[in-house]
Design an enzyme around this catalytic site. Structure first.
Site, PDB file in Angstrom:
ATOM      1  N   LYS A 134      45.857   0.560 -43.195  1.00 20.97           N
ATOM      2  CA  LYS A 134      45.121   1.798 -42.227  1.00 20.97           C
ATOM      3  C   LYS A 134      44.916   1.412 -41.216  1.00 20.97           C
ATOM      4  O   LYS A 134      45.460   2.380 -40.273  1.00 20.97           O
ATOM      5  CB  LYS A 134      43.721   1.589 -43.248  1.00 20.97           C
ATOM      6  CG  LYS A 134      42.426   1.501 -41.571  1.00 20.97           C
ATOM      7  CD  LYS A 134      41.732   1.703 -43.004  1.00 20.97           C
ATOM      8  CE  LYS A 134      40.921   0.119 -42.193  1.00 20.97           C
ATOM      9  NZ  LYS A 134      40.680  -0.615 -43.043  1.00 20.97           N
TER      10      LYS A 134
ATOM     11  N   GLY B 254      41.125   3.573 -51.656  1.00 24.61           N
ATOM     12  CA  GLY B 254      42.179   2.433 -52.698  1.00 24.61           C
ATOM     13  C   GLY B 254      42.862   2.961 -53.961  1.00 24.61           C
ATOM     14  O   GLY B 254      43.727   3.952 -52.920  1.00 24.61           O
TER      15      GLY B 254
ATOM     16  N   ASP C  66      36.093   0.459 -40.056  1.00 24.14           N
ATOM     17  CA  ASP C  66      36.923   0.940 -40.120  1.00 24.14           C
ATOM     18  C   ASP C  66      36.692   2.818 -40.395  1.00 24.14           C
ATOM     19  O   ASP C  66      38.005   3.105 -40.847  1.00 24.14           O
ATOM     20  CB  ASP C  66      36.169   0.747 -41.364  1.00 24.14           C
ATOM     21  CG  ASP C  66      37.081   0.466 -43.079  1.00 24.14           C
ATOM     22  OD1 ASP C  66      38.475  -0.049 -43.253  1.00 24.14           O
ATOM     23  OD2 ASP C  66      36.574   1.418 -43.927  1.00 24.14           O
TER      24      ASP C  66
ATOM     25  N   LYS D  97      40.554   5.483 -41.068  1.00 29.23           N
ATOM     26  CA  LYS D  97      40.738   6.191 -42.172  1.00 29.23           C
ATOM     27  C   LYS D  97      40.718   7.718 -42.120  1.00 29.23           C
ATOM     28  O   LYS D  97      41.287   8.413 -42.115  1.00 29.23           O
ATOM     29  CB  LYS D  97      39.575   5.817 -43.601  1.00 29.23           C
ATOM     30  CG  LYS D  97      39.912   4.371 -44.033  1.00 29.23           C
ATOM     31  CD  LYS D  97      38.784   4.605 -44.766  1.00 29.23           C
ATOM     32  CE  LYS D  97      38.972   2.493 -45.671  1.00 29.23           C
ATOM     33  NZ  LYS D  97      37.802   2.318 -46.012  1.00 29.23           N
TER      34      LYS D  97
ATOM     35  N   GLY E  65      39.377  -3.016 -53.372  1.00 32.28           N
ATOM     36  CA  GLY E  65      40.088  -3.871 -54.890  1.00 32.28           C
ATOM     37  C   GLY E  65      41.430  -3.961 -55.129  1.00 32.28           C
ATOM     38  O   GLY E  65      41.932  -2.822 -55.000  1.00 32.28           O
TER      39      GLY E  65
END
Lengths: 432, 432
Positions: free
Chosen positions: B108, B137, B204, B208, B305
């Site tokens: 990202k 994800g 973060d 995105k 994950g």
């Protein structure tokens, strides 16, 4: 690669969805051109009545009552079928494919019943059929299942995929309206047909589930294998008790794959309040998917309407334009479906909600509990706090049990002298 | 068309996400083969330490510490970059593209900062970069924005796209934990880094958002144009007051396009309880998109994950395989981005939540209301029901007002002798 300057589209039908599609292509023509490098034009539309007034400008679109004028037009590359029905639509799509055209359709009945046959014809013709609009209106569902989750083994799909029944159940829940009142309101608002049976009996959802399950589980799915139950028996009392126990009642379409096969069903379900499907309100739809890699994902949005459904059709058109420009005839392989075995309903395991009326006398609950106990069914939740005129209302939720064992116990309970009637029985969803 | 029997993949990195990707390709090899008609194999992986124990079996995968061994291998068609960082990763991706390889990345930071540059290099090389795994994800977000909603003008994207902060805020809301305690718990559970600043300060989420907004609005987006606010100032009192007023507090990343340009921001937001974003709990992510045709849609799932992120990478790999088999070099055009103007924060209009402490004496609220009134700001909700030691806590929600006007009024209020302090200020989301 030689990119086409212009690609022409023929519409079959210019009703709600056809008009929505036309409107989007008119309004967003420039953006679509920027993304594809090709001008997209609807040049012809097959209509039933040339003189009918239209809600959308169709300047530049030749209206015709002659199917051949659209299907055989060599300047048309894409046929968009938005006329509905299964007989004529099937013929027209077959002709279109044999004439070398790509097909985009919003026809859920057709794809649920004849999808595999039509996709095979498309394959023989080195063409393809796109049907994102057949389920869930504008919500991306087909493409995510085919492409975005293609690396997963899908364990289950669970959806609120009928807006009419979700509207009715939401009104019953939030405004304590009874079924008849909520249905009448849904009809007045245009969310329900004058004959609502296909929606309220779960048939519409079953058609959509057939399409989704075939993609999710890579299996041919027959409508007859989908167990359906209607929402007409749900009363405001059920909704109130469900609320007290921590649930909301939703009509869920559920497909699951296990070692023994597929389980496919549409029925009212008690959904835990903290499950993402519980907060899907009114005419909105959602599909909750569990994959072995991705975990849980949900897709939410408007499941019907001219523009949302048109949005899905235009996405399909843009994919076809890409394919024409790149000379691809087919996408992900989806016609090599075996037919997977179906798990019989009697073997399905879930929790059950039961509401019953009993004489308000000592020992009644004991005899109910004993009947469950004899079938090794244990109880998770019990409510017995409302009494009218010597009649007690008992509400309980079982732990997991097979349908067969549960209904055997229920038969015994129904025959107890102290039980006046079994008012309702519904399945309960596990926590998400 | 000549379909390839086997396509080989080189991994850059074999950490969490690399291992998840390898595991999915091992477990679901047969299903993927059925869908693509091609065997997909990971043949090489670039690692830092050959001797390190791995959580996943890498039989058949040659581990190497030499980037060239992977990037220059003529038998490898697809490079999957899951090493992170922006310097080496950028070099490696550039080399891979120049060597004629397709690139799949989960990076990202790299795509947010150098995405347009890299996509242009890919275009020159007649290759492409796929980056579904860089945001959200396993939740399909990039592909839906690029393809499924391609017929729409997107009005807004609003997302809970940072799992760490959503986990912290959910714990603060449901368990009345304070920020420090919830952060410590998130760290213990592996949802937060030891240095959590990039997450809790909204950086973060801003990276995105840059990726999502560039696709949604077809504009090049610079990170510096995204306004960010941290969640560190939120107290349990704010959460409690928000609850009382009908809201939950979420860190939202918001992009909107209006006639005057793009507005891009990440800040804590009061979300109405019945909005679909309000029920997104703990480490889950969701993106709520409004398009002119589709209306409102939401995509929900696990935002991080090994396996969820691996799921997105494998979907990208399958798309590349399709493209190689069909000899397509590029998909939807996404590098012809102009840079759209940015609406300055001071012109942004929203409702505001304010919590302040004031002397508990007559006339205090009047002077606050007067200050707002002088700037033509009207009040929507007012709470003044908690007092400690002669200090009254006033909570109010304004009607719509520009940031500039709101902060001018707030300046005046801060200078009132009767105001002890302004405890917190947050923006309020309109009802969905």
């Amino acid at each position: 690669m030689s990119k086409r300057q212009v690609i022409n589209i023929g519409l079959l039908g210019l009703g709600t969805v056809g008009s929505g599609t036309l409107q989007i292509i008119q309004n967003n023509h420039d953006e679509i051109y920027k993304k594809t490098g090709t001008q997209i034009r609807i040049t012809k539309a097959l209509v039933r009545d040339l003189s009918r007034a239209r809600s959308v400008s169709h300047e530049g679109v030749e209206l015709t009552t002659d199917p051949a004028a659209v299907l055989n037009d060599p300047d048309i590359d894409i046929i968009v079928e938005v006329m509905g029905g299964t007989t004529l639509a099937k013929d027209f799509i077959t002709t279109a494919l044999k004439n070398g055209k790509y097909v985009v359709t919003a026809n859920k009945d057709l794809m649920a019943q004849h999808g595999v046959e039509l996709l095979n014809i498309a394959k023989q013709c080195q063409r393809n059929i796109y049907y994102e609009a057949s389920v869930g209106g504008g919500i991306p569902l087909i493409r995510p299942l085919k492409h975005c989750l293609a690396g997963n083994k899908i364990k289950s799909v669970m959806g609120i995929i009928n807006g009419t029944t979700n509207y009715i159940l939401t009104q019953m829940t939030n405004e304590a309206k009874d079924f008849a009142e909520a249905l009448a309101e849904a009809q007045a608002k245009g969310f329900a047909e004058q004959d609502p049976s296909s929606d309220v009996e779960g048939k519409d959802a079953a058609f959509k589930l057939a399409i989704l399950a075939s993609l999710a589980f890579n299996s041919k799915v027959n409508i007859a294998d989908i167990y359906t139950e209607s929402i007409t028996e749900i009363s405001v009392r059920d909704i109130m008790y469900a609320e007290e126990l921590g649930f909301v009642i939703k009509l869920l379409a559920i497909g699951e794959e296990s070692n023994t096969g597929l389980s496919l069903r549409v029925h009212p379900t008690l959904v835990p309040k903290d499950h993402p499907l519980a907060s899907v309100q009114n005419e909105f739809n959602a599909l909750y998917v569990e994959g072995d890699a991705v975990g849980e994902v949900m897709f939410y949005g408007r499941g019907a309407g001219a523009l949302p459904t048109g949005s899905a059709i235009v996405a399909d058109i843009i994919e076809v334009v890409r394919n024409i420009n790149h000379e691809i005839e087919n996408g992900i392989i989806e016609t090599t479906f075996p037919e997977k075995p179906i798990v019989p309903m009697k073997d399905r395991i879930s929790r059950f909600y039961v509401r019953m009326k009993a004489k308000d006398e000592p020992g009644v609950f004991g005899s109910v509990a004993t009947a469950f106990g004899e079938e090794q069914i244990s109880l998770d939740m019990i409510l017995q706090n409302r009494r009218d005129y010597n009649v007690a209302e008992i509400v309980l939720v079982t732990h997991d049990v097979s349908e067969e064992r549960f209904y055997r116990a229920l038969d015994k309970i129904e025959k107890l002298g102290s039980i006046r009637n079994l008012s309702n029985v519904m399945r309960v969803l596990e926590r998400g």
